[in-house]
Scaffold this motif. Sequence first.
Motif, PDB file in Angstrom:
ATOM      1  N   GLN B  17     -14.352   0.577  -4.516  1.00 14.01           N
ATOM      2  CA  GLN B  17     -13.649  -0.657  -4.178  1.00 14.01           C
ATOM      3  C   GLN B  17     -12.200  -0.372  -3.785  1.00 14.01           C
ATOM      4  N   HIS B  18     -11.556  -1.445  -3.344  1.00 13.42           N
ATOM      5  CA  HIS B  18     -10.150  -1.391  -2.949  1.00 13.42           C
ATOM      6  C   HIS B  18      -9.344  -2.243  -3.934  1.00 13.42           C
ATOM      7  N   THR B  20      -5.214  -3.908  -4.765  1.00 11.07           N
ATOM      8  CA  THR B  20      -3.827  -4.150  -4.368  1.00 11.07           C
ATOM      9  C   THR B  20      -3.024  -4.527  -5.597  1.00 11.07           C
ATOM     10  N   ARG B  63      -5.620   7.734   0.653  1.00 12.58           N
ATOM     11  CA  ARG B  63      -6.214   6.500   0.114  1.00 12.58           C
ATOM     12  C   ARG B  63      -5.143   5.593  -0.492  1.00 12.58           C
ATOM     13  N   SER B  65      -1.589   3.784  -0.224  1.00 16.10           N
ATOM     14  CA  SER B  65      -0.611   3.319   0.756  1.00 16.10           C
ATOM     15  C   SER B  65       0.220   2.216   0.115  1.00 16.10           C
ATOM     16  N   ASN B  77      -1.549  -0.189  -2.367  1.00 12.97           N
ATOM     17  CA  ASN B  77      -2.962  -0.315  -2.060  1.00 12.97           C
ATOM     18  C   ASN B  77      -3.670   1.012  -2.300  1.00 12.97           C
ATOM     19  N   ASN B  79      -7.513   2.607  -1.671  1.00 16.57           N
ATOM     20  CA  ASN B  79      -8.847   2.441  -1.103  1.00 16.57           C
ATOM     21  C   ASN B  79      -9.836   3.398  -1.747  1.00 16.57           C
ATOM     22  N   ALA B  80     -11.110   3.062  -1.610  1.00 16.76           N
ATOM     23  CA  ALA B  80     -12.188   3.956  -2.053  1.00 16.76           C
ATOM     24  C   ALA B  80     -11.917   4.505  -3.449  1.00 16.76           C
TER      25      ALA B  80
END
Lengths: 113, 120
Positions: B17-18, B20, B63, B65, B77, B79-80
Amino acid sequence: ELKVEQNPLFLSMQEGKNYTIYCNYSTTSDRLYWYRQDPGKSLESLFVLLSNGAVKQEGRLMASLDTKARLSTLHITAAVHDLSATYFCAALYSGGGADGLTFGKGTHLIIQP
Amino acid sequence: DAGVTQSPTHLIKTRGQHVTLRCSPISGHKSVSWYQQVLGQGPQFIFQYYEKEERGRGNFPDRFSARQFPNYSSELNVNALLLGDSALYLCASSLSPLLAGGEVSKNIQYFGAGTRLSVL
């Protein structure tokens, strides 16, 4: 690459005793910080040390810096239970650029009555 | 005055999942940094932003950022997500960016309480 090592990593001591936490760093550093972290809490800034021979004191805590030896110490005098926490030292690389702090692994300090 | 505020305080995600994470700096502070603190370790530097520009990056994969908004708040953020991303993510703010030779009083970093991320 700047590396920071602390020792000891764990320290259990009795109230009223004195002790020292050591922080070595591997290359030239612009400044040295000491932070305190209580369980589940964020970091609280204690001291910033800039120059060789710098010494700062706040209550029962005293921090010093020896840039030639690349060593900082945090000395605890007549420890009290309220000082139980994890203490981190952190250095800022002096090689330039806007960067972040490099932290040691922390010293988990328990002060027992 | 409010200190550095982070949201959410806790988060549970699954692998792949991602996520934030958000940070609001102390009023007047224009620099925000992000750190990852794995259980039992010291914080590890991820990013530093100043005036919406990236000013420093630690040794983290792409991944990760971040960005900073005109009001100086910031998002991180990831990712993955991997199991190894489970950690306390700390945001720190300062008046000016942390850099060698900089004025100490202006770049002392004040840390938020963090977001604890668990990846299952």
